[in-house]
Design an enzyme around this catalytic site. Sequence first.
Site, short mmCIF file in Angstrom:
data_model
loop_
_atom_site.label_atom_id
_atom_site.label_comp_id
_atom_site.label_asym_id
_atom_site.label_seq_id
_atom_site.Cartn_x
_atom_site.Cartn_y
_atom_site.Cartn_z
N ASP A 168 22.00 -9.94 -42.55
CA ASP A 168 23.39 -10.15 -42.99
C ASP A 168 24.36 -9.72 -41.89
OD1 ASP A 168 25.11 -11.11 -44.92
OD2 ASP A 168 25.35 -9.19 -45.93
N ASP B 281 21.33 -16.65 -45.43
CA ASP B 281 22.41 -16.07 -44.62
C ASP B 281 21.93 -15.56 -43.27
OD1 ASP B 281 24.21 -16.63 -46.56
OD2 ASP B 281 24.74 -14.58 -47.06
N ASP C 90 27.19 -9.17 -56.02
CA ASP C 90 27.27 -9.60 -54.63
C ASP C 90 27.65 -8.47 -53.68
OD1 ASP C 90 26.68 -12.23 -55.30
OD2 ASP C 90 28.78 -12.78 -55.54
#
Length: 487
Positions: free
Chosen positions: A216, A262, A441
């Site tokens: 990430d 991601d 999230d």
Amino acid sequence: MASKLFLAAALLQGALSSPLAVEERQACAAQWGQCGGQDYTGPTCCQSGSTCVVSNQWYSQCLPGSSNPTTTSRTSTSSSSSTSRTSSSTSRPPSSVPTTPTSVPPTITTTPTTTPTGGSGPGTTASFTGNPFAGVNLFPNKFYSSEVHTLAIPSLTGSLVAKASAVAQVPSFQWLDIAAKVETLMPGALADVRAANAAGGNYAAQLVVYDLPDRDCAAAASNGEFSIADGGVVKYKAYIDAIRKQLLAYSDVRTILVIEPDSLANMVTNMGVPKCAGAKDAYLECTIYAVKQLNLPHVAMYLDGGHAGWLGWPANLQPAADLFGKLYADAGKPSQLRGMATNVANYNAWDLTTAPSYTTPNPNFDEKKYISAFAPLLAAKGWSAHFIIDQGRSGKQPTGQKEWGHWCNQQGVGFGRRPSANTGSELADAFVWIKPGGECDGVSDPTAPRFDHFCGTDYGAMSDAPQAGQWFQKYFEMLLTNANPPL
């Protein structure tokens, strides 16, 4: 109350099966309970049958897989830094992805949502040609189902109870977001499918590979356990080797993998972020290693492909095709690398007639338009890729997003299309639920560790959000209420 009853039952079972004193059992956390983390003051050992596994500095959890109580020390106070995601017409931010939940109660028995059509068994190898979702049924994720039944439903009333129960039966992906889950949760998930097939079913398993070093890289909410500077590439390869070992042990189970949400999309749009620029070589090396090692006859793999509001912008399409096409070739064109997964943990619709205002001026304002524009560019690079599209949170259209790049805990969204291989598109293998709806999230408190500004209320995110991966009841209830098709 449900958790107290479970704890009492666990304590009783332990007392009956072991000579250890009840007082010792009561000092340890139950299976799936928290056992460590920054500022945590509860039990730091696990009851028999579980081991305390460190997910990150904020959370450790009792996962199945140990015969004796184990302990872990509380993590020291430290902070992780990350550059926030950018937001521009050509460099849209990715969607958030889940990390290990903070509390997962015992799994419950679930039943598949479709009729069994045949099976296989140990000692055989599952195989398929073409679309891996064709001619096979998908199995509910018991890990997620347990969250719904014991974290969500007890506080629901009226029609929401039945709706939540229905969501618990929808097949979704199991995330392997820490290495420990490969030894604890993955065998159980595959064994469940094997047992269902032995009973006459024809089911496939769905897993997400998600543990890259410096994970990430363009955000803060879902940073992982491995660091490139601390041998992360070597550790990641060991993680992949462990996954391969489990897959070989369950070669009779058709298994569908989503590889590293991601990740590579950041290599297209976020090279201006120092952490992403520094991670590029490691991301590519690790991803190539993964798709080569997991290239097994009973496995289908899909690389994460961002979404329409990220790589779908016209200026990003060709650079994305260049990167993915080269990776495909550098990996030796793996036969089981079927294509790409799009819209993972995001909110985009599959096929719209009218563009939502926040998508302007992108002509590829839904996932169908995106993959239709992207696929020919990949084919020109030698990869005839197919796609799966996450529709788990895409039911309400348009969403409540203020801008397309706002990805964290967005309001005005709902559960979407149910998983199906009936997409009506030669490019789209299936609609799927990859992101577990209800797992947060990212935290909304600006003073909290791992806060990402996109998770603040100024960016349309729901308030009172816990850390990424923790259960977010208020958000889950919104998803139920806004579900389309209705539950």
